[in-house]
Design a protein around this motif. Structure first.
Motif, PDB file in Angstrom:
ATOM      1  N   LYS A 112      -9.879   1.833  -4.031  1.00 36.46           N
ATOM      2  CA  LYS A 112     -11.013   2.753  -3.938  1.00 36.46           C
ATOM      3  C   LYS A 112     -10.604   4.150  -4.377  1.00 36.46           C
TER       4      LYS A 112
ATOM      5  N   GLU B 141       0.843  -1.186   0.000  1.00 36.53           N
ATOM      6  CA  GLU B 141       0.000   0.000   0.000  1.00 36.53           C
ATOM      7  C   GLU B 141       0.885   1.244   0.000  1.00 36.53           C
TER       8      GLU B 141
ATOM      9  N   SER C 126      -4.729  -3.358  -3.341  1.00 35.02           N
ATOM     10  CA  SER C 126      -5.040  -2.962  -1.969  1.00 35.02           C
ATOM     11  C   SER C 126      -6.445  -2.385  -1.966  1.00 35.02           C
TER      12      SER C 126
ATOM     13  N   TYR D 161      -8.063  -0.363  -0.006  1.00 37.61           N
ATOM     14  CA  TYR D 161      -8.136   1.071   0.251  1.00 37.61           C
ATOM     15  C   TYR D 161      -7.588   1.867  -0.928  1.00 37.61           C
ATOM     16  N   ASP D 162      -6.408   1.459  -1.415  1.00 37.27           N
ATOM     17  CA  ASP D 162      -5.799   2.147  -2.547  1.00 37.27           C
ATOM     18  C   ASP D 162      -6.680   2.040  -3.796  1.00 37.27           C
TER      19      ASP D 162
ATOM     20  N   CYS E 158      -2.373   7.626   3.352  1.00 33.88           N
ATOM     21  CA  CYS E 158      -1.649   6.623   2.566  1.00 33.88           C
ATOM     22  C   CYS E 158      -0.198   6.566   3.025  1.00 33.88           C
TER      23      CYS E 158
ATOM     24  N   TYR F 291      -4.583  11.598   2.638  1.00 37.00           N
ATOM     25  CA  TYR F 291      -5.494  10.480   2.388  1.00 37.00           C
ATOM     26  C   TYR F 291      -5.145   9.265   3.243  1.00 37.00           C
TER      27      TYR F 291
END
Length: 223
Positions: free
Chosen positions: A155, A84, A150, A152-153, A120, A118
């Motif tokens: 999205k 990620e 990933s 989350y990534d 990240c 974000y």
């Protein structure tokens, strides 16, 4: 000043793939947005190593930048491998100039700060023997923007607003790194609230002014 933007992969080379996301599509979309925003705001020419979904060899990408005598080469990619976050690379050789290292530090600082907003991960500044870093004559940086596999990534990568904001972060990074001249002043307005009473609106505006911020009250229709 000429910047060469390299949208990674393309054509039969899909790049990283996950849940219907193709790296080649994201990199092209991002590069096109960076070019549009960069040339609109700054005095600079931008060359894309590919303008559409087509096969372009690594050699052709490097040759294109070298022939055009670009001042800076930026290769855009998306990662994969169940990780990620964001990371970037310069060539892992002692021949890498201090200028290239300095430019990469600026790019990394701006992008890492953007991604932090974000939540990240910053995966750091790295070095590698990638062809486009090794064979380009000018300073070159390769950026890996999140991971397609990933949740989350993924999205974020599917969010058009995020890609637009990411392109603007790249514009700021490039402009800062190359000390580009602005075509015109660009300002961003941030609305902190909307109130039905001028009393409350004035109170908030005065509080902001007391803290050193500009505050403007505008009357808008109540739709």
């Amino acid at each position: 000043m000429l910047v060469c933007l390299d949208p990674g992969h393309g054509g039969s080379d899909l790049g990283a793939i996950s849940n219907g996301i193709y790296e080649k599509d994201i990199t092209l979309k991002l590069a096109q947005k960076v070019k549009d925003n960069l040339t609109r705001k700054y005095v600079v020419d931008v060359l894309l190593t590919r303008e559409k979904d087509e096969d372009v060899s690594l050699k052709d990408r490097a040759d294109m930048a070298n022939k055009a005598k670009a001042n800076f080469f930026l290769s855009l990619h998306v990662n994969a491998g169940k990780g990620e976050g964001y990371e970037d690379y310069i060539y892992n050789s002692l021949s890498v100039t201090s200028k290239t290292a300095a430019l990469r530090e600026i790019v990394h600082s701006v992008l890492a700060n953007f991604y932090a907003g974000y939540r990240c991960m910053d995966r750091g500044m790295k070095k590698a023997n990638y062809y486009v870093l090794r064979e380009t004559d000018m300073s070159a940086v390769l950026c890996e923007n999140l991971f397609v596999d990933s949740a989350y990534d993924e999205k974020l990568l599917k969010d058009e607003a995020f890609i637009e904001n990411l392109s603007r972060a790249y514009v700021e990074a490039i402009a800062m790194a190359l000390n580009l001249s602005k075509k015109s002043s660009t300002l961003y307005a941030v609305q902190v609230g909307a109130y039905s009473s001028i009393i409350y609106a004035s109170r908030v505006a005065n509080d902001l002014k007391a803290k050193g911020y500009d505050a403007v009250i505008k009357e808008i229709p109540n739709l």
